[in-house]
Design an enzyme around this catalytic site. Sequence first.
Site, PDB file in Angstrom:
ATOM      1  N   CYS A 238       3.918  13.160 -13.286  1.00 41.12           N
ATOM      2  CA  CYS A 238       4.862  12.401 -14.148  1.00 41.12           C
ATOM      3  C   CYS A 238       5.291  11.074 -13.540  1.00 41.12           C
ATOM      4  O   CYS A 238       6.172  10.403 -14.085  1.00 41.12           O
ATOM      5  CB  CYS A 238       6.099  13.257 -14.435  1.00 41.12           C
ATOM      6  SG  CYS A 238       7.256  13.325 -13.053  1.00 41.12           S
TER       7      CYS A 238
ATOM      8  N   HIS B  20       0.821  -1.216   0.000  1.00 35.57           N
ATOM      9  CA  HIS B  20       0.000   0.000   0.000  1.00 35.57           C
ATOM     10  C   HIS B  20       0.852   1.262   0.000  1.00 35.57           C
ATOM     11  O   HIS B  20       0.368   2.334   0.335  1.00 35.57           O
ATOM     12  CB  HIS B  20      -0.939   0.007   1.218  1.00 35.57           C
ATOM     13  CG  HIS B  20      -2.020  -1.022   1.127  1.00 35.57           C
ATOM     14  ND1 HIS B  20      -2.744  -1.436   2.223  1.00 35.57           N
ATOM     15  CD2 HIS B  20      -2.481  -1.746   0.079  1.00 35.57           C
ATOM     16  CE1 HIS B  20      -3.626  -2.365   1.848  1.00 35.57           C
ATOM     17  NE2 HIS B  20      -3.482  -2.577   0.557  1.00 35.57           N
TER      18      HIS B  20
ATOM     19  N   CYS C  73       9.596  17.039 -12.877  1.00 33.88           N
ATOM     20  CA  CYS C  73       8.882  17.790 -13.936  1.00 33.88           C
ATOM     21  C   CYS C  73       8.416  19.157 -13.455  1.00 33.88           C
ATOM     22  O   CYS C  73       7.787  19.893 -14.217  1.00 33.88           O
ATOM     23  CB  CYS C  73       7.688  16.978 -14.436  1.00 33.88           C
ATOM     24  SG  CYS C  73       6.285  16.986 -13.293  1.00 33.88           S
TER      25      CYS C  73
HETATM   26  C1  BV8 Z   1      -8.064  -2.427  -5.327  1.00 35.31           C
HETATM   27  C2  BV8 Z   1      -3.188   3.149   2.476  1.00 35.31           C
HETATM   28  C3  BV8 Z   1      -8.257  -3.226  -7.563  1.00 35.31           C
HETATM   29  C4  BV8 Z   1      -3.688   4.385   3.015  1.00 35.31           C
HETATM   30  C5  BV8 Z   1      -4.966   1.558   2.411  1.00 35.31           C
HETATM   31  C6  BV8 Z   1     -16.344  -1.150  -3.249  1.00 35.31           C
HETATM   32  C7  BV8 Z   1     -16.024   0.036  -3.899  1.00 35.31           C
HETATM   33  C8  BV8 Z   1     -14.706   0.374  -4.219  1.00 35.31           C
HETATM   34  C9  BV8 Z   1     -13.651  -0.482  -3.889  1.00 35.31           C
HETATM   35  C10 BV8 Z   1     -13.985  -1.658  -3.238  1.00 35.31           C
HETATM   36  C11 BV8 Z   1     -15.297  -1.995  -2.914  1.00 35.31           C
HETATM   37  N1  BV8 Z   1     -15.277  -3.195  -2.275  1.00 35.31           N
HETATM   38  C12 BV8 Z   1     -13.995  -3.619  -2.187  1.00 35.31           C
HETATM   39  C13 BV8 Z   1     -13.214  -2.703  -2.778  1.00 35.31           C
HETATM   40  C14 BV8 Z   1     -11.775  -2.756  -2.919  1.00 35.31           C
HETATM   41  C15 BV8 Z   1     -11.143  -1.917  -1.816  1.00 35.31           C
HETATM   42  C16 BV8 Z   1     -11.547  -2.452  -0.463  1.00 35.31           C
HETATM   43  O1  BV8 Z   1     -11.126  -3.531  -0.090  1.00 35.31           O
HETATM   44  N2  BV8 Z   1     -12.362  -1.684   0.274  1.00 35.31           N
HETATM   45  C17 BV8 Z   1     -12.795  -2.133   1.592  1.00 35.31           C
HETATM   46  C18 BV8 Z   1     -12.921  -0.937   2.519  1.00 35.31           C
HETATM   47  C19 BV8 Z   1     -14.110  -2.895   1.423  1.00 35.31           C
HETATM   48  N3  BV8 Z   1      -9.734  -2.096  -2.012  1.00 35.31           N
HETATM   49  C20 BV8 Z   1      -9.059  -1.231  -2.804  1.00 35.31           C
HETATM   50  O2  BV8 Z   1      -9.533  -0.240  -3.295  1.00 35.31           O
HETATM   51  C21 BV8 Z   1      -7.627  -1.637  -3.093  1.00 35.31           C
HETATM   52  N4  BV8 Z   1      -7.406  -1.598  -4.515  1.00 35.31           N
HETATM   53  O3  BV8 Z   1      -8.904  -3.212  -4.948  1.00 35.31           O
HETATM   54  O4  BV8 Z   1      -7.679  -2.289  -6.657  1.00 35.31           O
HETATM   55  C22 BV8 Z   1      -7.355  -4.389  -7.652  1.00 35.31           C
HETATM   56  C23 BV8 Z   1      -7.610  -5.550  -6.897  1.00 35.31           C
HETATM   57  C24 BV8 Z   1      -6.756  -6.626  -7.020  1.00 35.31           C
HETATM   58  C25 BV8 Z   1      -5.654  -6.547  -7.850  1.00 35.31           C
HETATM   59  C26 BV8 Z   1      -5.410  -5.370  -8.558  1.00 35.31           C
HETATM   60  C27 BV8 Z   1      -6.255  -4.290  -8.465  1.00 35.31           C
HETATM   61  C28 BV8 Z   1      -6.652  -0.665  -2.451  1.00 35.31           C
HETATM   62  C29 BV8 Z   1      -6.714  -0.852  -0.959  1.00 35.31           C
HETATM   63  C30 BV8 Z   1      -5.595  -0.016  -0.329  1.00 35.31           C
HETATM   64  C31 BV8 Z   1      -6.195   1.152   0.367  1.00 35.31           C
HETATM   65  N5  BV8 Z   1      -5.150   1.798   1.152  1.00 35.31           N
HETATM   66  N6  BV8 Z   1      -4.003   2.147   3.074  1.00 35.31           N
HETATM   67  C32 BV8 Z   1      -3.219   4.584   4.403  1.00 35.31           C
HETATM   68  O5  BV8 Z   1      -2.644   3.671   5.020  1.00 35.31           O
HETATM   69  O6  BV8 Z   1      -3.487   5.691   4.844  1.00 35.31           O
HETATM   70  S1  BV8 Z   1      -5.908   0.439   3.221  1.00 35.31           S
HETATM   71  C33 BV8 Z   1      -5.707   0.584   4.911  1.00 35.31           C
HETATM   72  O7  BV8 Z   1      -6.420  -0.529   5.459  1.00 35.31           O
HETATM   73  C34 BV8 Z   1      -4.301   0.392   5.419  1.00 35.31           C
HETATM   74  O8  BV8 Z   1      -3.361   0.072   4.424  1.00 35.31           O
HETATM   75  C35 BV8 Z   1      -4.435  -0.787   6.350  1.00 35.31           C
HETATM   76  O9  BV8 Z   1      -3.269  -1.486   6.463  1.00 35.31           O
HETATM   77  C36 BV8 Z   1      -5.454  -1.526   5.626  1.00 35.31           C
HETATM   78  C37 BV8 Z   1      -6.052  -2.694   6.290  1.00 35.31           C
HETATM   79  O10 BV8 Z   1      -6.381  -2.317   7.600  1.00 35.31           O
HETATM   80  P1  BV8 Z   1      -5.665  -3.146   8.767  1.00 35.31           P
HETATM   81  O11 BV8 Z   1      -4.189  -3.040   8.568  1.00 35.31           O
HETATM   82  O12 BV8 Z   1      -6.257  -4.509   8.809  1.00 35.31           O
HETATM   83  O13 BV8 Z   1      -6.036  -2.280  10.011  1.00 35.31           O
HETATM   84  P2  BV8 Z   1      -7.423  -2.311  10.808  1.00 35.31           P
HETATM   85  O14 BV8 Z   1      -7.465  -1.110  11.669  1.00 35.31           O
HETATM   86  O15 BV8 Z   1      -8.543  -2.584   9.841  1.00 35.31           O
HETATM   87  O16 BV8 Z   1      -7.289  -3.602  11.732  1.00 35.31           O
HETATM   88  C38 BV8 Z   1      -6.323  -3.580  12.782  1.00 35.31           C
HETATM   89  C39 BV8 Z   1      -6.223  -5.002  13.289  1.00 35.31           C
HETATM   90  O17 BV8 Z   1      -5.197  -5.046  14.266  1.00 35.31           O
HETATM   91  C40 BV8 Z   1      -7.497  -5.496  13.970  1.00 35.31           C
HETATM   92  O18 BV8 Z   1      -7.800  -6.804  13.521  1.00 35.31           O
HETATM   93  C41 BV8 Z   1      -7.128  -5.513  15.442  1.00 35.31           C
HETATM   94  O19 BV8 Z   1      -7.778  -6.572  16.137  1.00 35.31           O
HETATM   95  C42 BV8 Z   1      -5.650  -5.769  15.369  1.00 35.31           C
HETATM   96  N7  BV8 Z   1      -4.885  -5.299  16.525  1.00 35.31           N
HETATM   97  C43 BV8 Z   1      -5.160  -4.252  17.364  1.00 35.31           C
HETATM   98  N8  BV8 Z   1      -4.202  -4.175  18.313  1.00 35.31           N
HETATM   99  C44 BV8 Z   1      -3.306  -5.171  18.066  1.00 35.31           C
HETATM  100  C45 BV8 Z   1      -3.737  -5.880  16.930  1.00 35.31           C
HETATM  101  N9  BV8 Z   1      -3.064  -6.924  16.428  1.00 35.31           N
HETATM  102  C46 BV8 Z   1      -1.940  -7.295  17.062  1.00 35.31           C
HETATM  103  N10 BV8 Z   1      -1.464  -6.656  18.159  1.00 35.31           N
HETATM  104  C47 BV8 Z   1      -2.119  -5.599  18.682  1.00 35.31           C
HETATM  105  N11 BV8 Z   1      -1.632  -4.979  19.781  1.00 35.31           N
END
Ligand code: BV8
Length: 232
Positions: free
Chosen positions: A123, A112, A142
């Site tokens: 660019c 990501h 650029c």
């Molecule tokens: C794509 C960068 C096509 C930014 C991020 C409907 C409409 C439009 C799109 C979609 C749709 N439905 C699905 C999609 C696709 C979409 C998607 O999945 N949306 C979701 C919301 C439904 N995905 C995309 O758009 C992706 N691109 O699909 O392109 C494609 C597909 C395949 C192949 C080629 C092309 C792009 C997704 C990337 C978006 N950018 N981040 C930024 O970071 O600011 S995503 C963002 O969420 C972060 O990267 C983050 O890493 C990621 C996932 O979140 P998590 O890391 O899991 O974090 P979260 O808070 O959710 O969970 C924390 C976890 O930690 C919990 O489980 C918790 O229990 C645990 N935890 C807490 N404390 C601890 C712990 N674990 C261990 N120890 C602890 N102490």
Amino acid sequence: MGGCGAKMKIVVLTGAGVSAESGLGTFRDTNGLWTQYDLEDVATPQGFARDPALVHDFYNARRRNCISAAPNAAHEALVGLEKSKQHDLILVTQNVDDLHERAGSTGVIHMHGALMGALCASCDARWDAPAEMAADAPCPTCAAPATRPDIVWFGEIPYHMDDIMTHLEACDLFVAIGTSGTVYPAAGFVDLAGQAGADTLEINPEPTGGGFDQVIAGPASTAVPAWVDSLI
Ligand code: BV8
């Protein structure tokens, strides 16, 4: 689970939870980042087009937090696993922080993007991000005022997907650490690895019910070192 002594190819996928105990916010926990900001405003190309200054404020704040944070025992345990050379470790992260690198991991695959990277929206040039970025900062290549963080937003294509798919199809063990399994395509990696014959393990204080063969329920800073110790 793994650990039968033979050298394994292990793919580890980390999410925001691996950096939670370093003080970096997760996204979907209570008080998570998506409760403070609207994902649509700060993590989509449309949001950037609408208000680039807001997006830079969001990432400048996260970059400041990242710079003042330190890797935790989970990051360090993964370095120990890599340096033990007892298994082939492929470390894929959804995280944009650089805590894996600062702990000593090498070859980290940032699917990501990275907070410390800058990208020209005009660019495609890339350079090391300054601590504070501004939308009208000219691209060093650029000169267009089109600077953005080198981050993959929703609706954009994650980086290194071909390499990641190759690793998932060839691995013996797939381990997801600290990810809620809600964002695709990363959330589908467990299924791909399982279908290719890998064992699958989730390490998370709140198991996601994502169809893993085994779950270790606990915080990364204690559960990951214990898991690595069971392997090397
Ligand atoms: C794509 C960068 C096509 C930014 C991020 C409907 C409409 C439009 C799109 C979609 C749709 N439905 C699905 C999609 C696709 C979409 C998607 O999945 N949306 C979701 C919301 C439904 N995905 C995309 O758009 C992706 N691109 O699909 O392109 C494609 C597909 C395949 C192949 C080629 C092309 C792009 C997704 C990337 C978006 N950018 N981040 C930024 O970071 O600011 S995503 C963002 O969420 C972060 O990267 C983050 O890493 C990621 C996932 O979140 P998590 O890391 O899991 O974090 P979260 O808070 O959710 O969970 C924390 C976890 O930690 C919990 O489980 C918790 O229990 C645990 N935890 C807490 N404390 C601890 C712990 N674990 C261990 N120890 C602890 N102490």
